[in-house]
Design a protein around this motif. Sequence first.
Motif, PDB file in Angstrom:
ATOM      1  N   GLY A 189      14.394  18.430 -12.062  1.00 32.08           N
ATOM      2  CA  GLY A 189      14.081  19.223 -13.242  1.00 32.08           C
ATOM      3  C   GLY A 189      15.120  19.032 -14.323  1.00 32.08           C
ATOM      4  O   GLY A 189      16.277  18.714 -14.061  1.00 32.08           O
ATOM      5  N   MET A 190      14.698  19.221 -15.580  1.00 33.62           N
ATOM      6  CA  MET A 190      15.627  19.171 -16.712  1.00 33.62           C
ATOM      7  C   MET A 190      15.351  20.367 -17.613  1.00 33.62           C
ATOM      8  O   MET A 190      14.207  20.665 -17.958  1.00 33.62           O
ATOM      9  N   LEU A 191      16.424  21.044 -17.996  1.00 34.35           N
ATOM     10  CA  LEU A 191      16.346  22.198 -18.878  1.00 34.35           C
ATOM     11  C   LEU A 191      17.409  22.028 -19.955  1.00 34.35           C
ATOM     12  O   LEU A 191      18.575  21.783 -19.645  1.00 34.35           O
ATOM     13  N   VAL A 192      16.999  22.112 -21.230  1.00 33.46           N
ATOM     14  CA  VAL A 192      17.944  21.975 -22.344  1.00 33.46           C
ATOM     15  C   VAL A 192      17.907  23.243 -23.182  1.00 33.46           C
ATOM     16  O   VAL A 192      16.831  23.704 -23.590  1.00 33.46           O
ATOM     17  N   LEU A 193      19.095  23.816 -23.422  1.00 33.85           N
ATOM     18  CA  LEU A 193      19.238  25.005 -24.263  1.00 33.85           C
ATOM     19  C   LEU A 193      19.995  24.640 -25.531  1.00 33.85           C
ATOM     20  O   LEU A 193      20.855  23.744 -25.509  1.00 33.85           O
ATOM     21  N   ASP A 194      19.680  25.303 -26.645  1.00 35.10           N
ATOM     22  CA  ASP A 194      20.478  25.098 -27.847  1.00 35.10           C
ATOM     23  C   ASP A 194      21.723  25.983 -27.790  1.00 35.10           C
ATOM     24  O   ASP A 194      21.948  26.703 -26.813  1.00 35.10           O
ATOM     25  N   LYS A 195      22.527  25.928 -28.848  1.00 34.27           N
ATOM     26  CA  LYS A 195      23.801  26.670 -28.813  1.00 34.27           C
ATOM     27  C   LYS A 195      23.596  28.181 -28.823  1.00 34.27           C
ATOM     28  O   LYS A 195      24.511  28.940 -28.488  1.00 34.27           O
ATOM     29  N   LYS A 196      22.382  28.620 -29.188  1.00 37.62           N
ATOM     30  CA  LYS A 196      22.059  30.047 -29.130  1.00 37.62           C
ATOM     31  C   LYS A 196      21.380  30.420 -27.813  1.00 37.62           C
ATOM     32  O   LYS A 196      20.821  31.504 -27.676  1.00 37.62           O
ATOM     33  N   GLU A 197      21.419  29.477 -26.868  1.00 36.52           N
ATOM     34  CA  GLU A 197      20.915  29.665 -25.496  1.00 36.52           C
ATOM     35  C   GLU A 197      19.392  29.821 -25.432  1.00 36.52           C
ATOM     36  O   GLU A 197      18.844  30.399 -24.508  1.00 36.52           O
ATOM     37  N   ARG A 198      18.705  29.245 -26.429  1.00 39.07           N
ATOM     38  CA  ARG A 198      17.250  29.255 -26.415  1.00 39.07           C
ATOM     39  C   ARG A 198      16.738  27.937 -25.854  1.00 39.07           C
ATOM     40  O   ARG A 198      17.309  26.873 -26.111  1.00 39.07           O
ATOM     41  N   ILE A 199      15.661  27.991 -25.118  1.00 41.49           N
ATOM     42  CA  ILE A 199      15.111  26.801 -24.461  1.00 41.49           C
ATOM     43  C   ILE A 199      14.546  25.834 -25.503  1.00 41.49           C
ATOM     44  O   ILE A 199      13.734  26.220 -26.346  1.00 41.49           O
ATOM     45  N   GLN A 200      14.988  24.587 -25.428  1.00 45.36           N
ATOM     46  CA  GLN A 200      14.480  23.545 -26.324  1.00 45.36           C
ATOM     47  C   GLN A 200      13.584  22.553 -25.603  1.00 45.36           C
ATOM     48  O   GLN A 200      12.693  21.960 -26.216  1.00 45.36           O
ATOM     49  N   GLU A 207       8.750  22.860 -14.784  1.00 53.67           N
ATOM     50  CA  GLU A 207       7.539  23.692 -14.800  1.00 53.67           C
ATOM     51  C   GLU A 207       7.106  24.033 -13.374  1.00 53.67           C
ATOM     52  O   GLU A 207       6.750  25.181 -13.063  1.00 53.67           O
ATOM     53  N   ILE A 208       7.134  23.016 -12.495  1.00 54.85           N
ATOM     54  CA  ILE A 208       6.693  23.209 -11.108  1.00 54.85           C
ATOM     55  C   ILE A 208       7.664  24.104 -10.350  1.00 54.85           C
ATOM     56  O   ILE A 208       7.261  25.014  -9.615  1.00 54.85           O
ATOM     57  N   LEU A 209       8.990  23.855 -10.542  1.00 62.30           N
ATOM     58  CA  LEU A 209      10.001  24.624  -9.805  1.00 62.30           C
ATOM     59  C   LEU A 209       9.919  26.118 -10.109  1.00 62.30           C
ATOM     60  O   LEU A 209      10.056  26.957  -9.221  1.00 62.30           O
ATOM     61  N   PHE A 210       9.703  26.445 -11.385  1.00 66.07           N
ATOM     62  CA  PHE A 210       9.754  27.850 -11.790  1.00 66.07           C
ATOM     63  C   PHE A 210       8.387  28.426 -12.160  1.00 66.07           C
ATOM     64  O   PHE A 210       8.301  29.588 -12.575  1.00 66.07           O
ATOM     65  N   ASP A 211       7.338  27.598 -12.028  1.00 65.04           N
ATOM     66  CA  ASP A 211       5.973  28.052 -12.324  1.00 65.04           C
ATOM     67  C   ASP A 211       5.888  28.631 -13.745  1.00 65.04           C
ATOM     68  O   ASP A 211       5.475  29.773 -13.958  1.00 65.04           O
ATOM     69  N   VAL A 212       6.326  27.813 -14.719  1.00 65.61           N
ATOM     70  CA  VAL A 212       6.302  28.237 -16.121  1.00 65.61           C
ATOM     71  C   VAL A 212       5.605  27.178 -16.959  1.00 65.61           C
ATOM     72  O   VAL A 212       5.376  26.044 -16.507  1.00 65.61           O
ATOM     73  N   SER A 213       5.301  27.519 -18.197  1.00 68.45           N
ATOM     74  CA  SER A 213       4.645  26.599 -19.126  1.00 68.45           C
ATOM     75  C   SER A 213       5.560  26.339 -20.317  1.00 68.45           C
ATOM     76  O   SER A 213       6.199  27.273 -20.818  1.00 68.45           O
ATOM     77  N   PRO A 214       5.633  25.099 -20.804  1.00 64.96           N
ATOM     78  CA  PRO A 214       6.472  24.796 -21.984  1.00 64.96           C
ATOM     79  C   PRO A 214       6.083  25.637 -23.194  1.00 64.96           C
ATOM     80  O   PRO A 214       6.952  26.025 -23.986  1.00 64.96           O
ATOM     81  N   LEU A 215       4.795  25.911 -23.347  1.00 66.68           N
ATOM     82  CA  LEU A 215       4.339  26.699 -24.492  1.00 66.68           C
ATOM     83  C   LEU A 215       4.941  28.097 -24.477  1.00 66.68           C
ATOM     84  O   LEU A 215       5.228  28.684 -25.521  1.00 66.68           O
ATOM     85  N   ASP A 216       5.147  28.635 -23.276  1.00 65.27           N
ATOM     86  CA  ASP A 216       5.729  29.974 -23.151  1.00 65.27           C
ATOM     87  C   ASP A 216       7.252  29.952 -23.249  1.00 65.27           C
ATOM     88  O   ASP A 216       7.870  30.987 -23.546  1.00 65.27           O
ATOM     89  N   CYS A 217       7.856  28.797 -22.965  1.00 60.44           N
ATOM     90  CA  CYS A 217       9.314  28.725 -22.809  1.00 60.44           C
ATOM     91  C   CYS A 217      10.068  28.337 -24.068  1.00 60.44           C
ATOM     92  O   CYS A 217      11.119  28.918 -24.378  1.00 60.44           O
ATOM     93  N   VAL A 218       9.577  27.324 -24.788  1.00 59.07           N
ATOM     94  CA  VAL A 218      10.345  26.769 -25.916  1.00 59.07           C
ATOM     95  C   VAL A 218      10.604  27.844 -26.969  1.00 59.07           C
ATOM     96  O   VAL A 218       9.692  28.549 -27.415  1.00 59.07           O
ATOM     97  N   GLY A 219      11.893  27.975 -27.322  1.00 55.22           N
ATOM     98  CA  GLY A 219      12.301  28.971 -28.301  1.00 55.22           C
ATOM     99  C   GLY A 219      12.699  30.302 -27.689  1.00 55.22           C
ATOM    100  O   GLY A 219      13.209  31.181 -28.387  1.00 55.22           O
ATOM    101  N   GLN A 220      12.470  30.465 -26.376  1.00 57.31           N
ATOM    102  CA  GLN A 220      12.795  31.718 -25.691  1.00 57.31           C
ATOM    103  C   GLN A 220      14.091  31.576 -24.887  1.00 57.31           C
ATOM    104  O   GLN A 220      14.512  30.462 -24.569  1.00 57.31           O
ATOM    105  N   ARG A 221      14.691  32.699 -24.548  1.00 55.76           N
ATOM    106  CA  ARG A 221      15.832  32.691 -23.641  1.00 55.76           C
ATOM    107  C   ARG A 221      15.337  32.595 -22.198  1.00 55.76           C
ATOM    108  O   ARG A 221      14.206  33.005 -21.902  1.00 55.76           O
ATOM    109  N   ASN A 235      22.023  31.488 -15.620  1.00 57.19           N
ATOM    110  CA  ASN A 235      23.006  32.117 -16.512  1.00 57.19           C
ATOM    111  C   ASN A 235      24.404  32.138 -15.908  1.00 57.19           C
ATOM    112  O   ASN A 235      25.406  32.086 -16.626  1.00 57.19           O
ATOM    113  N   SER A 236      24.497  32.212 -14.565  1.00 55.26           N
ATOM    114  CA  SER A 236      25.825  32.186 -13.918  1.00 55.26           C
ATOM    115  C   SER A 236      26.509  30.847 -14.155  1.00 55.26           C
ATOM    116  O   SER A 236      27.722  30.772 -14.353  1.00 55.26           O
TER     117      SER A 236
END
Length: 536
Positions: A189-200, A207-221, A235-236
């Motif tokens: 898996g790959m996860l990229v956050l911006d400097k404000k810790e929002r998902i880019q 998506e498979i590991l956490f059962d999430v959708s990019p449409l729901d994630c991008v721009g969110q914490r 976060n740890s």
Amino acid sequence: MYQVRDMQKSLQELTALYDLTAQLGQSTDMRRIFSILANNFSHVCPYHELSVHLYDKTTNSIIFSRSRRKRNIDIGDINVPEDILVWVLENRKIRIIPLASFTTVSEDMYLVLLPLISGGEIIGLIQLALSMNNAQITPHLQQIFCIVATHAAAAFHNALLFEKVSKRNNELVALKNKFSVVIENMIHGMLVLDKKERIQLINRKTEILFDVSPLDCVGQRVSQVFHRKNAKAINSVLQVLKKGSQAIEREVKCIHPKNGAMVLLISASVLEEENGTAGYIFILKEVACSTKLIAQAESDRMKSQFLSTVSHELKTPLNLILGSTNILLEGLVGSVNDKQHRLLNLIKDGTDRLSFLVKDLLDMARIEAEKGHMNLQAVSLDKIIESVCKNLHAMIVEKKVSIEKNYSGTNCEIVGDRDSLFYLIHNLLHNAIKFNHAGGYVKISISPWSKDSAASFVELTVADSGIGIDDKDKRLVFDEFHRAYIPDGNNQGGNGLGLSIAKKVVDMHKGKIVLKSEKNHGTVVKIILPRDLRTE
């Protein structure tokens, strides 16, 4: 009347010139620019033939060449002598030559060569075949030619730049598409956050590991879209990066909303830009996804914790025994006879050995615990060596061993876990001194090492003039609790953990350790470490 006609002619020339220069600046296509030039130049000055030749100075080759004939007069191919072309390009001036001087056409035809100059550089030339006598090609007309050439050069130069930018842009788009395909099809898996810790960015595996959708994630914490336990784990790791670590690797327990518990190995690092932190990248490797594997991981953790606890509990009474024995030996509570002195020395020697064993057990427990929690940072191996030598100074003086260092001018910096590397180098130098002859030497060197042309590794070598290792012990020196044979009369044997722990440290850093030794002829230990563990 003549004055009026001259004014009308001048006005027509100016209008034609304005239309031509205005249209030249409206296109970024070289063929279109040539058509505008060829179609409109005849309104400024009638011509038989107009040619444009552009060349690349870096490759010294023609990159664009077009010709247009306006009048049905056979003038044949115009092959301009090379010395004339060179003169125009070198002097950057207009050149007017009778065609009859190098062709068979009539004497009233002239060739005009106009250099195309843009940004101070020659990019080509315009070639005009005119049916005029020399008197008709006035300085005023020559000035008009130069104005047209200036605007044409700017237009062609812009078109060349646009072509290069478009080509580069297409290459970047293609490269981006390739990277997108690679990222989407990564096994981790790959996860990229911006400097404000929002998902880019998240890839398909995330998506498979956490059962999430990019449409729901991008721009969110992370905490807004991930399961609470997964957000806490990520976060740890993020908090460690924010405290100053450039990179970290850590095993964390997570949960799939549908499939249950899983263990992830998270490798995270800071994304830097010129003005500071740009964001954070996390690579998520699935380590375990079943209750059995998680139980095994928990069992290993508990064993390491038990080992560490027992070692700590032993350390305190051992220090008390050692301290009390030293007080008795120094006669601070009364004199002791020779027999008592010998017994106290035996107690002291035994306690010293047990203290060393406890220390090594603690080090082993710590290194085992840090396998998934390495604190990666820039480390200078030469500075660690200097620190270790100071730490072992008393031992060096007592053994009268000379320390030779050979790494002046070498880039000794790598990215790794400083505490583990300190233990590694301390262990190697301690052994090299301990199992050396009085008055012997220890040589330490650092040099670049590479698989290919890029020096992406460093080689650390520790060589000594000591007692060496017997052939039958060489293959076992990295095994836990294996003690090599010590010659008769030499009571320096260790507890068999030092080199085992050293190998664990090297393995943690994805390096390689090789030992070469000959009995009574010293030992050489070579270690190869990657310069940046984050790229391995």
